[in-house]
Design a protein around this motif. Structure first.
Motif, PDB file in Angstrom:
ATOM      1  N   LEU A 269      71.447   8.673 114.589  1.00 22.44           N
ATOM      2  CA  LEU A 269      70.611   8.555 113.467  1.00 22.44           C
ATOM      3  C   LEU A 269      69.317   7.867 114.084  1.00 22.44           C
ATOM      4  N   LEU A 270      69.173   6.831 114.998  1.00 23.00           N
ATOM      5  CA  LEU A 270      68.164   6.344 115.512  1.00 23.00           C
ATOM      6  C   LEU A 270      67.195   7.597 116.130  1.00 23.00           C
ATOM      7  N   ARG A 272      67.205  10.778 115.187  1.00 23.65           N
ATOM      8  CA  ARG A 272      66.351  11.374 114.299  1.00 23.65           C
ATOM      9  C   ARG A 272      65.673  10.440 113.596  1.00 23.65           C
ATOM     10  N   ARG A 273      65.551   9.214 113.351  1.00 23.54           N
ATOM     11  CA  ARG A 273      64.503   8.207 112.877  1.00 23.54           C
ATOM     12  C   ARG A 273      63.228   8.514 113.639  1.00 23.54           C
ATOM     13  N   ASP A 277      59.812  10.039 112.946  1.00 22.15           N
ATOM     14  CA  ASP A 277      58.632   9.023 112.568  1.00 22.15           C
ATOM     15  C   ASP A 277      59.249   8.406 111.355  1.00 22.15           C
ATOM     16  N   ALA A 278      60.365   8.184 111.159  1.00 21.05           N
ATOM     17  CA  ALA A 278      60.701   7.641 109.631  1.00 21.05           C
ATOM     18  C   ALA A 278      60.787   6.065 109.601  1.00 21.05           C
ATOM     19  N   SER A 279      60.567   5.429 108.466  1.00 25.15           N
ATOM     20  CA  SER A 279      60.587   4.101 108.112  1.00 25.15           C
ATOM     21  C   SER A 279      62.094   3.574 107.919  1.00 25.15           C
ATOM     22  N   GLN A 280      63.118   4.315 108.118  1.00 21.25           N
ATOM     23  CA  GLN A 280      64.475   3.602 107.816  1.00 21.25           C
ATOM     24  C   GLN A 280      64.776   2.316 108.321  1.00 21.25           C
ATOM     25  N   ILE A 285      70.787   1.893 108.903  1.00 22.47           N
ATOM     26  CA  ILE A 285      71.514   2.949 110.108  1.00 22.47           C
ATOM     27  C   ILE A 285      72.757   2.027 110.486  1.00 22.47           C
TER      28      ILE A 285
END
Length: 332
Positions: A269-270, A272-273, A277-280, A285
């Motif tokens: 998940l990290l 993919r983040r 360039d996502a702000s999840q 996570i």
């Protein structure tokens, strides 16, 4: 065991050839008296209930009693039974083992394999006490698959305790279950384990297949923060004790295995983040990977990957993740 003046075995109802075979078959499987004319046969079967298990006192004057490959195929019985010699002498060939038994000796018989029992009493009767044990429950409790044909001589503490437990049981099929039966069944399994545990138990083919099932259960459930070894054992249909033994034999623990899945998921998940360039939030996570507490997640992640969840290279985490997957696959 001697017969009385009428030719019957004392202490148990007299059964003729066909009645003896039929009653034995309904209780546990197909066995065939051999080496004697049916009209000369005399036998006994006294059903017992031991902590919810089926048991019986069994005897006959047959020269031998056989369970053939055909019998195994026809009835499909999938259980073990312990057999204590309580009168006379007998011998057995089973599972590439051969032995002769005196009073007090006990043997473990695997109903999934043929067996032949021999009467060593020169035409007189023999008598034994048998206790039927369901294979899956026994193996799940012990953590290993006992080998049929193993026997122990009279005098072992576990043997005396188990025989006393059987002898003190109630007669017949209609006895009322006791609330203590579930606990006593575990005691019975422990006594059987004490009698027939191998010196160096290794995972059996059955255990290997079961481990694959456990792995799939964990793969399906690790994202639930409430999922742990107890839940894994329950969903796999085995005891927690057996689950722990399976992992110990492979040099690990179930908890470590579950955390490995969770950390691998977090690393994916990290990655993919970072790629998107996502702000999840990192806490999201952590929760999506099966961690309820972020600080706990961060400690585990740093220990595993060598950096905090928000730092380091995603490629490094992925490489460690791949190596970890290969490690767990090698355990199968």
């Amino acid at each position: 065991m001697p017969r009385d003046a009428t030719g019957k075995i004392p202490g148990s109802p007299h059964l003729d050839f066909e009645a003896w075979k039929d009653l034995i078959r309904t209780m546990g499987g197909r066995f065939n008296p051999e080496g004697i004319e049916p009209n000369a046969f005399t036998g006994c079967v006294r059903p017992l209930r031991v902590c919810g298990f089926t048991a019986a006192e069994v005897g006959s004057n047959a020269h031998r009693v056989e369970r053939t490959h055909r019998d195994v195929r026809l009835d499909g019985a999938d259980h073990y039974f312990t057999m204590f010699q309580v009168a006379g002498q007998s011998a057995m060939t089973h599972n590439e083992e051969a032995a002769r038994f005196d009073v007090g000796d006990v043997v473990l018989v695997d109903m999934a394999r043929p067996a032949t029992f021999f009467n060593c009493n020169a035409g007189e009767s023999w008598k034994s006490v048998v206790l039927l044990l369901p294979r899956r429950s026994l193996v799940s409790h012990l953590g290993f698959e006992p080998r049929g044909g193993h026997y122990r001589r009279n005098g072992t503490a576990a043997g005396r305790l188990l025989l006393d437990l059987i002898r003190n049981s109630e007669e017949g099929e209609g006895t009322t279950p006791s609330p203590a039966d579930s606990y006593m069944r575990l005691a019975v399994y422990d006594l059987v384990g004490a009698l027939f545990a191998p010196n160096d138990p290794v995972p059996s083919r059955h255990a290997d297949k079961l481990f694959i099932r456990v792995r799939n259960v964990i793969k399906d459930g690790f994202a639930d923060p409430d999922f742990g070894p107890c839940e894994a054992a329950a969903r796999a249909g085995i005891s927690l004790r057996y689950l722990q033994k399976m992992f110990t034999q492979r040099g690990s623990t179930c908890s470590e295995f579950i955390y490995s899945f969770r950390l691998d998921q977090a690393a994916r998940l990290l990655q993919r983040r970072a790629a998107l360039d996502a702000s999840q939030a990192l806490s999201e996570i952590a929760y999506a990977s099966g961690f309820r507490d972020y600080r706990h997640f961060a400690r585990k992640f740093r220990h595993r990957f060598g950096h905090a969840p928000g730092g380091g290279s995603p490629e490094d985490s992925r490489a460690l993740c791949d190596r970890n997957i290969n490690h767990w696959l090698a355990m199968l």
